[in-house]
Write an enzyme that holds these catalytic residues in place. Structure first.
Site, short mmCIF file in Angstrom:
data_model
loop_
_atom_site.label_atom_id
_atom_site.label_comp_id
_atom_site.label_asym_id
_atom_site.label_seq_id
_atom_site.Cartn_x
_atom_site.Cartn_y
_atom_site.Cartn_z
N ASP A 1 -18.17 -7.06 17.16
CA ASP A 1 -17.28 -5.90 17.02
C ASP A 1 -16.87 -5.70 15.57
O ASP A 1 -16.07 -6.45 15.03
CB ASP A 1 -16.03 -6.11 17.87
CG ASP A 1 -16.32 -5.97 19.35
OD1 ASP A 1 -16.84 -4.91 19.75
OD2 ASP A 1 -16.04 -6.91 20.11
N ASP B 1 -17.78 -2.23 28.14
CA ASP B 1 -17.08 -3.00 27.11
C ASP B 1 -15.57 -2.81 27.21
O ASP B 1 -15.07 -1.71 26.96
CB ASP B 1 -17.59 -2.55 25.73
CG ASP B 1 -16.98 -3.35 24.59
OD1 ASP B 1 -16.35 -4.39 24.86
OD2 ASP B 1 -17.14 -2.92 23.43
C1 DX5 Z 1 -12.67 -3.69 21.61
C2 DX5 Z 1 -14.05 -4.28 21.51
C3 DX5 Z 1 -14.44 -5.10 22.69
C4 DX5 Z 1 -13.56 -6.29 22.95
C5 DX5 Z 1 -13.96 -6.98 24.22
O1 DX5 Z 1 -12.43 -2.94 20.47
O2 DX5 Z 1 -15.02 -3.27 21.35
O3 DX5 Z 1 -15.79 -5.51 22.55
O4 DX5 Z 1 -13.60 -7.23 21.92
O5 DX5 Z 1 -13.03 -7.98 24.48
P1 DX5 Z 1 -12.38 -8.14 25.92
O6 DX5 Z 1 -13.54 -8.45 26.84
O7 DX5 Z 1 -11.44 -9.28 25.75
O8 DX5 Z 1 -11.72 -6.84 26.28
ZN ZN Z 2 -17.14 -3.95 21.53
#
Ligand code: DX5
Ligand code: ZN
Length: 228
Positions: free
Chosen positions: A36, A179
């Site tokens: 990310d 996601d």
């Molecule tokens: C949010 C990101 C996600 C996030 C996912 O901005 O794009 O990829 O890190 O993490 P979880 O699964 O904890 O929501």
């Molecule tokens: Zn992400």
């Protein structure tokens, strides 16, 4: 039907020890690593850039799924390609058809894949529908971009189902990645709606045994698919 793929998001791990984060993914049998990238403009956080991706590339052979939550992707696309990203995902909110084409060209020239991400309240825009054959992955976000550890927004489920139906109807091989807030408790619902690539930050790295959490997520996802 595309295979289930588990994509742990390293943003949820100790950012001072990302080498261990990728090791965990390898040990757990993940299919790809979700990276990310956030620039502090597109979303209210700043994470890491191409230098980090490059350093991790030297330590891991898994597919690198780089999620660019940045306002100016064109300025950085070459850098992330050079760093070793395999799938580069751009956000629909900062693009239009011609801008997408400009991003697509260098990625395609390197033999890499282009993904298109949409925030929870964004629909796949008409210019993207006309270019679906160029998009290997649609990333349907189920939280607002910025942080790991948020709760999945279940109101996105009808949109997810609609997108999956559309791709199926067109007979395209597009992966549908989900996601945000994916956990063992909701992964079945996501799969039933048609998602096949499952990003999990807290759902993997926030667990006591993150290596096992990867196979647990996969097990639940496969089970939901058999039932569907
Ligand atoms: C949010 C990101 C996600 C996030 C996912 O901005 O794009 O990829 O890190 O993490 P979880 O699964 O904890 O929501
Ligand atoms: Zn992400």
């Amino acid at each position: 039907m595309n295979d289930i793929r588990i994509a742990p998001s390293i943003l949820a791990w100790d950012l001072g020890d990302l080498e261990r984060a990728v090791e965990i993914s390898v040990e757990g049998g993940a299919d790809q690593i979700h990276l990310d990238v956030i620039d502090g403009h597109f979303a209210p956080n700043i994470t890491f850039g191409p230098g980090t991706v490059k350093a991790l590339r030297r330590r891991c052979d898994l597919k690198f799924d780089t999620h660019l939550m940045i306002d100016a992707p064109l300025q950085y696309v070459d850098k992330f390609l050079e760093a070793g990203s395999d799938l580069l995902t751009f956000h629909a909110e900062v693009l239009d058809g011609p801008k997408f084409d400009e991003l697509y060209r260098p990625v395609k020239a390197r033999g890499k894949e282009v993904g298109l991400a949409i925030k929870p309240r964004t629909d796949v825009p008409p210019w993207a529908l006309e270019r679906l054959d160029k998009i290997s992955t649609i990333v349907v976000m189920t939280v607002n971009p910025g942080f790991s550890g948020q709760t999945m927004d279940m109101t996105v489920m009808p949109k997810l189902q609609k997108i999956c139906g559309l791709v199926k109807e067109k007979g395209l091989p597009t992966d549908i990645e989900v996601d945000g807030g994916v956990e063992p408790e909701n992964v079945g619902e996501v799969v039933k709606r048609g998602g096949n690539v499952l990003v999990a930050g807290a759902g993997v790295y926030g667990k006591k045994d993150p290596v096992r959490a990867i196979s647990e997520l996969r097990g639940r996802a496969e089970k939901a698919r058999v039932k569907a």
